[in-house]
Motif scaffolding. Sequence first.
Motif, PDB file in Angstrom:
ATOM      1  N   TYR A 165       0.831  -1.204   0.000  1.00 15.44           N
ATOM      2  CA  TYR A 165       0.000   0.000   0.000  1.00 15.44           C
ATOM      3  C   TYR A 165       0.866   1.255   0.000  1.00 15.44           C
ATOM      4  O   TYR A 165       0.641   2.178  -0.796  1.00 15.44           O
ATOM      5  N   PHE A 166       1.854   1.309   0.871  1.00 15.61           N
ATOM      6  CA  PHE A 166       2.679   2.511   0.980  1.00 15.61           C
ATOM      7  C   PHE A 166       3.613   2.679  -0.219  1.00 15.61           C
ATOM      8  O   PHE A 166       3.942   3.812  -0.586  1.00 15.61           O
ATOM      9  N   GLU A 167       3.997   1.603  -0.864  1.00 13.55           N
ATOM     10  CA  GLU A 167       4.760   1.713  -2.105  1.00 13.55           C
ATOM     11  C   GLU A 167       3.887   2.317  -3.206  1.00 13.55           C
ATOM     12  O   GLU A 167       4.317   3.208  -3.940  1.00 13.55           O
ATOM     13  N   LYS A 168       2.656   1.846  -3.308  1.00 14.01           N
ATOM     14  CA  LYS A 168       1.722   2.389  -4.299  1.00 14.01           C
ATOM     15  C   LYS A 168       1.379   3.844  -3.974  1.00 14.01           C
ATOM     16  O   LYS A 168       1.231   4.674  -4.877  1.00 14.01           O
ATOM     17  N   LEU A 169       1.246   4.138  -2.693  1.00 13.62           N
ATOM     18  CA  LEU A 169       0.977   5.512  -2.269  1.00 13.62           C
ATOM     19  C   LEU A 169       2.105   6.437  -2.708  1.00 13.62           C
ATOM     20  O   LEU A 169       1.860   7.523  -3.235  1.00 13.62           O
ATOM     21  N   ASN A 170       3.339   6.015  -2.503  1.00 12.23           N
ATOM     22  CA  ASN A 170       4.487   6.816  -2.941  1.00 12.23           C
ATOM     23  C   ASN A 170       4.420   7.096  -4.440  1.00 12.23           C
ATOM     24  O   ASN A 170       4.680   8.223  -4.883  1.00 12.23           O
ATOM     25  N   ILE A 171       4.075   6.089  -5.220  1.00 15.38           N
ATOM     26  CA  ILE A 171       3.982   6.255  -6.674  1.00 15.38           C
ATOM     27  C   ILE A 171       2.887   7.264  -7.022  1.00 15.38           C
ATOM     28  O   ILE A 171       3.110   8.173  -7.827  1.00 15.38           O
ATOM     29  N   LYS A 172       1.713   7.128  -6.417  1.00 10.70           N
ATOM     30  CA  LYS A 172       0.600   8.040  -6.694  1.00 10.70           C
ATOM     31  C   LYS A 172       0.933   9.471  -6.293  1.00 10.70           C
ATOM     32  O   LYS A 172       0.622  10.416  -7.021  1.00 10.70           O
TER      33      LYS A 172
END
Length: 66
Positions: free
Chosen positions: A10-17
């Motif tokens: 989740y936090f990896e995807k959040l960083n990307i977004k």
Amino acid sequence: MAITKDNTEYFEKLNIKLKQQFCINFDDTGYTKEEWISRFGDLTLDDAVSEYGRKYDLTTIADLFK
């Protein structure tokens, strides 16, 4: 799916977004993982990033080039 501070994906995807929309990363938000989950954890990832941007009146990268 419940989001926890240990949810690396989740936090990896959040960083990307965050990078795609505002050219920042999670550390730049000033939130801890627990604070983020408490404030935005009930939203989809896209909605959470959008809500964060509205809360702090951020300009999206796309809007910079209009």
